[in-house]
Design an enzyme around this catalytic site. Structure first.
Site, mmCIF file in Angstrom:
data_model
loop_
_atom_site.group_PDB
_atom_site.id
_atom_site.type_symbol
_atom_site.label_atom_id
_atom_site.label_comp_id
_atom_site.label_asym_id
_atom_site.label_seq_id
_atom_site.Cartn_x
_atom_site.Cartn_y
_atom_site.Cartn_z
ATOM 1 N N SER A 42 0.804 -1.226 0.000
ATOM 2 C CA SER A 42 0.000 0.000 0.000
ATOM 3 C C SER A 42 0.835 1.273 0.000
ATOM 4 O O SER A 42 0.293 2.344 -0.253
ATOM 5 C CB SER A 42 -0.910 0.014 1.239
ATOM 6 O OG SER A 42 -0.141 -0.096 2.422
ATOM 7 N N ASP A 339 -2.771 8.090 8.234
ATOM 8 C CA ASP A 339 -3.688 7.266 9.028
ATOM 9 C C ASP A 339 -2.857 6.402 9.975
ATOM 10 O O ASP A 339 -1.715 6.751 10.268
ATOM 11 C CB ASP A 339 -4.610 6.435 8.110
ATOM 12 C CG ASP A 339 -3.843 5.456 7.231
ATOM 13 O OD1 ASP A 339 -2.623 5.259 7.445
ATOM 14 O OD2 ASP A 339 -4.462 4.858 6.322
ATOM 15 N N HIS A 342 -0.014 4.765 7.258
ATOM 16 C CA HIS A 342 0.589 5.320 6.032
ATOM 17 C C HIS A 342 1.030 6.773 6.184
ATOM 18 O O HIS A 342 0.357 7.546 6.856
ATOM 19 C CB HIS A 342 -0.422 5.226 4.877
ATOM 20 C CG HIS A 342 -0.888 3.830 4.637
ATOM 21 N ND1 HIS A 342 -2.118 3.367 5.091
ATOM 22 C CD2 HIS A 342 -0.281 2.789 4.039
ATOM 23 C CE1 HIS A 342 -2.229 2.090 4.762
ATOM 24 N NE2 HIS A 342 -1.142 1.715 4.129
#
Ligand SMILES: *[C@@H]1O[C@H](CO)[C@@H](O)[C@H](O)[C@H]1NC(C)=O
Ligand SMILES: *[C@@H]1O[C@H](CO)[C@@H](O)[C@H](O)[C@H]1NC(C)=O
Ligand SMILES: *[C@@H]1O[C@H](CO)[C@@H](O)[C@H](O)[C@H]1NC(C)=O
Ligand SMILES: *[C@@H]1O[C@H](CO)[C@@H](O)[C@H](O)[C@H]1NC(C)=O
Ligand SMILES: *[C@@H]1O[C@H](CO)[C@@H](O)[C@H](O)[C@H]1NC(C)=O
Ligand SMILES: *[C@@H]1O[C@H](CO)[C@@H](O)[C@H](O)[C@H]1NC(C)=O
Length: 374
Positions: A42, A339, A342
């Site tokens: 991600s 968040d 990340h």
């Protein structure tokens, strides 16, 4: 995930770098490499998981507040408020846009898109085939990502060899393997063997690089996992397990990140010595993170909030989910984390700057600018 300088410095430096890159190598808007192929998790996914029907919402970023600072101000599948690391690297290399998600391409468009690059990364995935599957349901493992790449290269026939060898292969993976290891039962097991675990990850990585080499790739940029124990989500995990280091981060997780970097560097040195024409650039993200968290070595930092995500904040049991009900900080550029897991767009930009332009502090043995020019 970021270098020692904060947002304001970074923005000035980024502009200077873009000018320098345009002036120096790139000429009339020509990128520094013909194409960029992206693999990993991600940190670099630009929306592949949106196209995986079995992938759960936990492993997608296709809803607000993701993308709030993206040019369209809409969620795209990037796990960021705006651009992620792959986007910044692509822009600094001179591409107008980051390579698109493989999953977003119509079958007839895939070969044409290979000429400037494709992104195969999948949030939640890791070096191990099973990583992410329990949490996400469905992800593209690194093996899947490489199979897709190899099949496109094969479809292109011998037109591909020159293109792929001159292009940049950009890989950011490994954090999810560490998260699952420290989050599972392994770390409470008295017989656990971290060395054996890390060696398994490095062996898998080596195999993927060999496959990429066999498909024609020669220029590899590798981003090692950052200090994963300092993600807001892991700080609370470390606290619950009574395992905090000097940064009040999850100590075992950070220690694994540091060890993994050194093992990856040795593996790359060994591998490249045996594969003719292979060159690499590896970023020591753990060292880069150290310079952000360690106030005794860091310069005054305009990225002031290091322990709490901008979206979702910090609850007693860690950050809340970053969705449209979550709290949102007004000054995103002051936050290291977007968040619970990340980095913000700004933090990724600072890291990208180091990857491109650092001279030996965090990126070894050469930066991406030099790798591209070989
Ligand atoms: C591509 O393959 C064809 C047929 O095998 C061969 O004649 C040609 O020289 C090859 N081209 C390159 C650039 O390798
Ligand atoms: C972890 O331990 C618990 C309790 O012993 C067990 O129920 C669970 O299946 C274990 N999980 C894994 C992934 O092994
Ligand atoms: C841990 O694993 C490594 C590598 O497989 C092995 O060399 C070492 O002896 C193991 N350590 C213990 C304490 O079992
Ligand atoms: C910060 O850096 C100093 C100097 O390198 C080091 O001695 C110290 O242990 C570091 N602090 C933490 C919390 O790691
Ligand atoms: C690139 O790789 C070759 C061998 O694959 C090596 O001899 C050379 O030193 C490398 N160049 C740089 C700048 O690392
Ligand atoms: C990249 O590394 C080289 C050699 O270490 C250095 O001279 C150069 O300034 C760095 N940055 C860029 C943008 O090339």
């Amino acid at each position: 995930m970021a270098a020692r300088h904060g947002g304001a410095f970074a923005l000035v430096a980024l502009c200077l770098l873009e000018l320098a890159l345009r002036g120096a190598g790139a000429g009339d808007g020509e990128p520094l490499v013909p194409a960029m192929f992206v693999f990993g998790d991600s940190t670099v996914d630009v929306g592949n998981n949106n196209f995986l029907p079995g992938c759960s919402a936990d492993c997608r970023a296709n809803y607000a507040r993701y993308g709030v600072d993206y040019p369209s101000h809409a969620p795209t599948g990037r796990f960021s408020n705006g651009y992620n690391l792959a986007d910044h690297i692509a822009r600094f290399l001179g591409f107008a846009e980051s390579p698109p998600a493989y999953g977003s391409l119509p079958p007839e468009g895939i070969i044409g898109q290979m000429r400037s690059g494709i992104n195969f990364a999948s949030g939640g995935s890791g070096l191990q085939d099973l990583t992410g599957k329990a949490l996400c349901g469905q992800v593209h493992s690194m093996s899947d990502q490489l199979d897709m790449f190899a099949s496109v290269v094969q479809m292109m026939g011998n037109c591909s060899s020159d293109l792929v060898s001159r292009s940049l292969v950009f890989i950011s993976v490994g954090s999810n393997d560490l998260f699952e290891y420290v989050g599972g039962n392994a770390t409470s097991c008295p017989n656990r063997n971290d060395t054996a675990f890390l060696r398994g990850l490095v062996a898998a990585y080596r195999g993927y690089l060999q496959e990429l080499y066999a498909a024609g790739a020669r220029k590899f940029s590798i981003v090692s996992p950052s200090l994963v124990g300092c993600c807001p989500s892991q700080r609370s995990a470390g606290w619950l397990k009574d395992d905090l280091d000097g940064y009040y981060c999850f100590g075992t997780a950070n220690s694994l990140s540091r060890q993994l970097y050194h093992m990856l560097l040795s593996m790359l040195q060994d591998l490249s010595a045996g594969l003719a024409g292979m060159n690499f650039s590896i970023c020591d993200s753990a060292a880069m993170a150290d310079s952000v968290f360690n106030s005794t070595v860091s310069a005054p930092n305009t990225m002031k909030v290091l322990d709490t995500g901008c979206c979702g904040g910090a609850g007693i049991l860690g950050p809340a989910k970053c969705d449209k009900l979550a709290t949102l900080c007004p000054n995103r550029a002051a936050y290291l984390f977007w968040d619970g897991f990340h980095p913000t767009e700004t933090a990724s930009a600072v890291a990208a700057l180091a990857l491109l332009a650092d001279s030996g502090r965090y990126v070894h043995p050469i930066n991406i600018t030099r790798l591209a020019a070989l």
